[in-house]
Design an enzyme around this catalytic site. Structure first.
Site, PDB file in Angstrom:
ATOM      1  N   LYS A  91      30.328  10.587  56.477  1.00  0.00           N
ATOM      2  CA  LYS A  91      30.858  10.649  54.950  1.00  0.00           C
ATOM      3  C   LYS A  91      29.858  11.133  54.153  1.00  0.00           C
ATOM      4  O   LYS A  91      29.063  10.313  53.754  1.00  0.00           O
ATOM      5  CB  LYS A  91      31.707   9.847  54.736  1.00  0.00           C
ATOM      6  CG  LYS A  91      32.423  10.045  53.228  1.00  0.00           C
ATOM      7  CD  LYS A  91      33.194   8.773  52.659  1.00  0.00           C
ATOM      8  CE  LYS A  91      33.532   9.038  51.244  1.00  0.00           C
ATOM      9  NZ  LYS A  91      34.429   7.767  50.694  1.00  0.00           N
ATOM     10  N   LYS A 114      38.751   6.903  39.110  1.00  0.00           N
ATOM     11  CA  LYS A 114      38.273   5.761  39.169  1.00  0.00           C
ATOM     12  C   LYS A 114      38.061   4.828  37.870  1.00  0.00           C
ATOM     13  O   LYS A 114      37.628   5.713  37.033  1.00  0.00           O
ATOM     14  CB  LYS A 114      36.976   5.577  40.056  1.00  0.00           C
ATOM     15  CG  LYS A 114      36.905   5.556  41.377  1.00  0.00           C
ATOM     16  CD  LYS A 114      35.782   5.425  42.204  1.00  0.00           C
ATOM     17  CE  LYS A 114      35.818   5.828  43.710  1.00  0.00           C
ATOM     18  NZ  LYS A 114      36.647   4.830  44.452  1.00  0.00           N
ATOM     19  N   ASP A 148      41.605   9.848  45.431  1.00  0.00           N
ATOM     20  CA  ASP A 148      40.343   8.999  45.654  1.00  0.00           C
ATOM     21  C   ASP A 148      40.379   8.449  47.033  1.00  0.00           C
ATOM     22  O   ASP A 148      39.114   8.049  47.592  1.00  0.00           O
ATOM     23  CB  ASP A 148      40.600   7.723  44.499  1.00  0.00           C
ATOM     24  CG  ASP A 148      39.263   6.996  44.575  1.00  0.00           C
ATOM     25  OD1 ASP A 148      38.219   7.642  44.844  1.00  0.00           O
ATOM     26  OD2 ASP A 148      39.411   5.753  44.088  1.00  0.00           O
ATOM     27  N   GLU A 151      39.506  10.326  49.463  1.00  0.00           N
ATOM     28  CA  GLU A 151      39.036  11.589  49.637  1.00  0.00           C
ATOM     29  C   GLU A 151      37.917  11.742  50.968  1.00  0.00           C
ATOM     30  O   GLU A 151      38.089  12.838  51.795  1.00  0.00           O
ATOM     31  CB  GLU A 151      38.004  12.273  48.614  1.00  0.00           C
ATOM     32  CG  GLU A 151      36.682  11.814  48.397  1.00  0.00           C
ATOM     33  CD  GLU A 151      36.523  10.292  48.242  1.00  0.00           C
ATOM     34  OE1 GLU A 151      37.400   9.665  47.844  1.00  0.00           O
ATOM     35  OE2 GLU A 151      35.503   9.806  48.749  1.00  0.00           O
ATOM     36  N   ARG A 169      38.399  10.217  53.853  1.00  0.00           N
ATOM     37  CA  ARG A 169      39.103  10.516  55.161  1.00  0.00           C
ATOM     38  C   ARG A 169      39.805  11.961  55.267  1.00  0.00           C
ATOM     39  O   ARG A 169      39.857  12.432  56.444  1.00  0.00           O
ATOM     40  CB  ARG A 169      40.197   9.409  55.344  1.00  0.00           C
ATOM     41  CG  ARG A 169      41.226   9.719  54.150  1.00  0.00           C
ATOM     42  CD  ARG A 169      42.036   8.435  54.078  1.00  0.00           C
ATOM     43  NE  ARG A 169      41.586   7.459  53.246  1.00  0.00           N
ATOM     44  CZ  ARG A 169      42.161   6.231  52.961  1.00  0.00           C
ATOM     45  NH1 ARG A 169      43.412   5.921  53.346  1.00  0.00           N
ATOM     46  NH2 ARG A 169      41.627   5.163  52.429  1.00  0.00           N
TER      47      ARG A 169
HETATM   48  N1  BES Z   1      34.270   5.716  48.337  1.00  0.00           N
HETATM   49  C1  BES Z   1      35.487   4.668  48.038  1.00  0.00           C
HETATM   50  C2  BES Z   1      35.393   3.615  48.723  1.00  0.00           C
HETATM   51  C3  BES Z   1      34.424   2.617  48.202  1.00  0.00           C
HETATM   52  C4  BES Z   1      34.579   1.609  47.445  1.00  0.00           C
HETATM   53  C5  BES Z   1      32.794   2.773  48.717  1.00  0.00           C
HETATM   54  C6  BES Z   1      33.439   0.451  47.020  1.00  0.00           C
HETATM   55  C7  BES Z   1      32.238   1.795  48.186  1.00  0.00           C
HETATM   56  C8  BES Z   1      32.411   0.819  47.676  1.00  0.00           C
HETATM   57  C9  BES Z   1      36.566   5.529  48.601  1.00  0.00           C
HETATM   58  O1  BES Z   1      36.671   6.908  48.604  1.00  0.00           O
HETATM   59  C10 BES Z   1      37.834   5.229  47.715  1.00  0.00           C
HETATM   60  O2  BES Z   1      37.924   5.508  46.690  1.00  0.00           O
HETATM   61  N2  BES Z   1      38.807   4.261  48.494  1.00  0.00           N
HETATM   62  C11 BES Z   1      39.825   4.065  47.792  1.00  0.00           C
HETATM   63  C12 BES Z   1      41.174   4.275  48.751  1.00  0.00           C
HETATM   64  C13 BES Z   1      42.548   4.000  48.148  1.00  0.00           C
HETATM   65  C14 BES Z   1      42.697   5.128  47.051  1.00  0.00           C
HETATM   66  C15 BES Z   1      43.479   4.104  49.295  1.00  0.00           C
HETATM   67  C16 BES Z   1      39.894   2.322  47.779  1.00  0.00           C
HETATM   68  O3  BES Z   1      39.195   1.878  48.446  1.00  0.00           O
HETATM   69  O4  BES Z   1      40.317   2.057  46.778  1.00  0.00           O
HETATM   70 ZN    ZN Z   2      34.824   7.922  48.383  1.00  0.00          ZN
HETATM   71 ZN    ZN Z   3      37.411   7.770  46.587  1.00  0.00          ZN
END
Ligand code: BES
Ligand code: ZN
Ligand code: ZN
Length: 498
Positions: A266, A278, A348, A350, A352
């Protein structure tokens, strides 16, 4: 870099020069006080009683003595095989040591390498024990000073490693230095802020470094990505003024190989969350949202530098998840190159979405296996902390081998289930699949989503490294900078597969 390190393999008796330090390990045993006396005799000195008593006491772990003749500094470490002892002991110790001698004005280190015989339980072979020492020195020496106006010029530090078989050690030094070169490149990419590291610059840096090592690097720009029908990648990257890139790296050794493995990473150079923005606290670390890509690039680099006899392909979708009039929206439905449709529940989630296109691309290469790396979910960090990455796979053998490489390299993985029932949670009424599930099991539903885009006949593992890729206080070599997690782990795994 704190120091300009130069490592040497030595077998002859140690002779101390000016401004040198001596490092030795003693195993905790009944004879340890005799061994201290022997060191005093050999070095023709007497340690202050207080230091010796502290060292010998139950709590004592180090005898650190500043001397007014050479060696100028003596560091004796007491190795205790209690429940806290791990295969990371020497790596962690030397990372701390290198940082601690920065203010000591030491020009050379004389290290007596620990005896392998008493460490057999923790190290599969002597070379890997030595490798962990060398890694510790280099990992502790890492600094990201690109934006520091007052960064000091690194001083020279000579490190003599003393052992019985110097030819073997020389090889280990070389291999480990190549591995470190790759890890350093990964760390430099991940630590670089998004204003400097864009999809385009990540692709360009990868091409210029890896090409020199013998990797074929192909970069697809946004027009070519469009031609390949990767509209999922385009949707996520659409809002940024820094357009997406799709990077493919090919390492094929000259010798005949048993396996071809595709690694997918990724590469979100910044994750603002997009329109599902976020909060500030969650956004601050998001320059590191390309740590999966960084790991894949570093693994390919290490494999090529050390000429591993295995074919490896790296695939990196690189985008920036931003906000503008061209941003993809919650409720949008986007298609991957194979035509599968994705209902966007949250912009968010994104990672996947871009990985869907990348995993389809990887599957078409018909490799023997696919492993993807992604800072995919906060849920995985909630489950495992920063101590381990999550691993999700149907393949028990693949899991076992990566897990074993994890205990060896101390980049550990922990398995989460991929049972089919979880797929229910990402069904969509409007499209083939939805990019988010409900609140529970977030790391698992993310993996189930990825699974939907992988050819089911190809063994596949997903590694969620959102926890350990980001700096944390668990080790002396992870506390300040983004960690470069995954390169040591998968380099070791590939070595076992070759
Ligand atoms: N990049 C984030 C995940 C992340 C969180 C990486 C903390 C490193 C540290 C990912 O793209 C994300 O935002 N995931 C969301 C998914 C949710 C919207 C289903 C998450 O984990 O909250
Ligand atoms: Zn991310
Ligand atoms: Zn994200």
């Amino acid at each position: 870099m704190l120091f300009n390190l130069k490592l040497f393999a030595k077998t002859e008796k140690i002779s101390f020069t000016n401004d040198s330090a001596y490092v030795k390990f003693l195993l905790d045993s009944d004879t340890i006080s005799k061994e201290i006396s022997k060191i005093e005799k050999d070095l023709k000195l007497t340690f202050p009683k207080r230091l010796v008593n502290n060292f010998l006491s139950e709590k004592g772990s180090e005898l650190k003595y500043h001397h007014n003749q050479s060696p100028d500094l003596i560091m004796i470490n007491k190795v205790k095989f209690d429940k806290y002892f791990t295969a990371d002991y020497f790596r962690n110790y030397f990372a701390g040591l290198i940082k601690s001698i920065k203010e000591e004005n030491i020009k050379s280190l004389q290290i007596e390498l620990p005896e392998f015989n008493s460490l057999k339980k923790y190290f599969s072979d002597e070379s890997y024990l030595h490798q962990s020492v060398i890694e510790g020195c280099y990992l502790g020496n890492y600094a990201f000073n690109k934006f520091k106006s007052d960064a000091e010029k690194p001083k020279q530090l000579k490190i003599n490693l003393h052992t019985k078989n110097s030819a073997k050690l020389k090889k280990t030094i070389q291999e480990t230095e190549n591995l470190i070169k790759a890890i350093t490149f990964t760390k430099d990419l991940v630590n670089d802020p998004a204003i400097s590291l864009t999809p385009k610059s990540m692709a360009a840096q990868t091409k210029s470094n890896l090409t020199k090592a013998g990797v074929k690097v192909t970069i697809f720009d946004e027009k070519q990505i469009k031609k390949m029908n990767m509209t999922a990648v385009l949707a996520v990257g659409g809002a940024s003024d820094n357009p997406p890139r799709f990077i493919v790296m090919n390492y094929k050794p000259k010798v005949k190989t048993k396996k071809k493995i595709v690694l997918v990473g990724k590469g979100v150079t910044f994750d603002s969350g997009g329109l599902s923005i976020k909060p500030s606290d969650g956004m601050i670390e998001m320059k590191a949202d390309m740590a999966g890509a960084g790991a894949v690039i570093g693994i390919l680099y290490a494999a090529a530098l050390n000429k591993l006899p295995i074919e490896v392909v790296g695939v990196v979708p690189a985008v920036e998840n931003m906000i503008s009039g061209n941003a993809y929206r919650p409720g949008d439905i986007v298609r991957t190159s194979s035509g599968k449709s994705i209902d966007i529940g949250n912009t968010d989630a994104e990672g996947r979405v871009i990985l869907a296109d990348a995993l389809e691309y990887a599957s078409k290469m018909k490799p023997d296996e696919i492993i993807d790396f992604a800072t995919l979910t906060g849920a995985c960090v909630v489950a495992l902390g920063q101590n381990a990455a999550g691993i999700l796979t149907h393949d028990d053998n693949l899991f076992t081998q990566v897990s074993n490489a994890g205990y060896k390299t101390w980049e550990r993985v922990w398995r989460l289930p991929l049972w089919h029932e979880y797929h229910e949670l990402i069904k969509s009424d409007l499209a083939d699949v939805k990019n988010v599930g409900p609140r529970w099991a977030g790391a698992i539903t993310a993996a189930k989503f990825l699974e939907y885009f992988v050819d089911e006949n190809i063994p596949w593992a997903h590694i969620d490294l959102a926890g350990p890729a980001i700096h944390h206080k668990l080790n002396n070599y992870t506390d300040t900078y983004e960690t470069g997690f995954g390169v040591r782990l998968i380099y070791e795994y590939l070595k076992q597969q070759a």
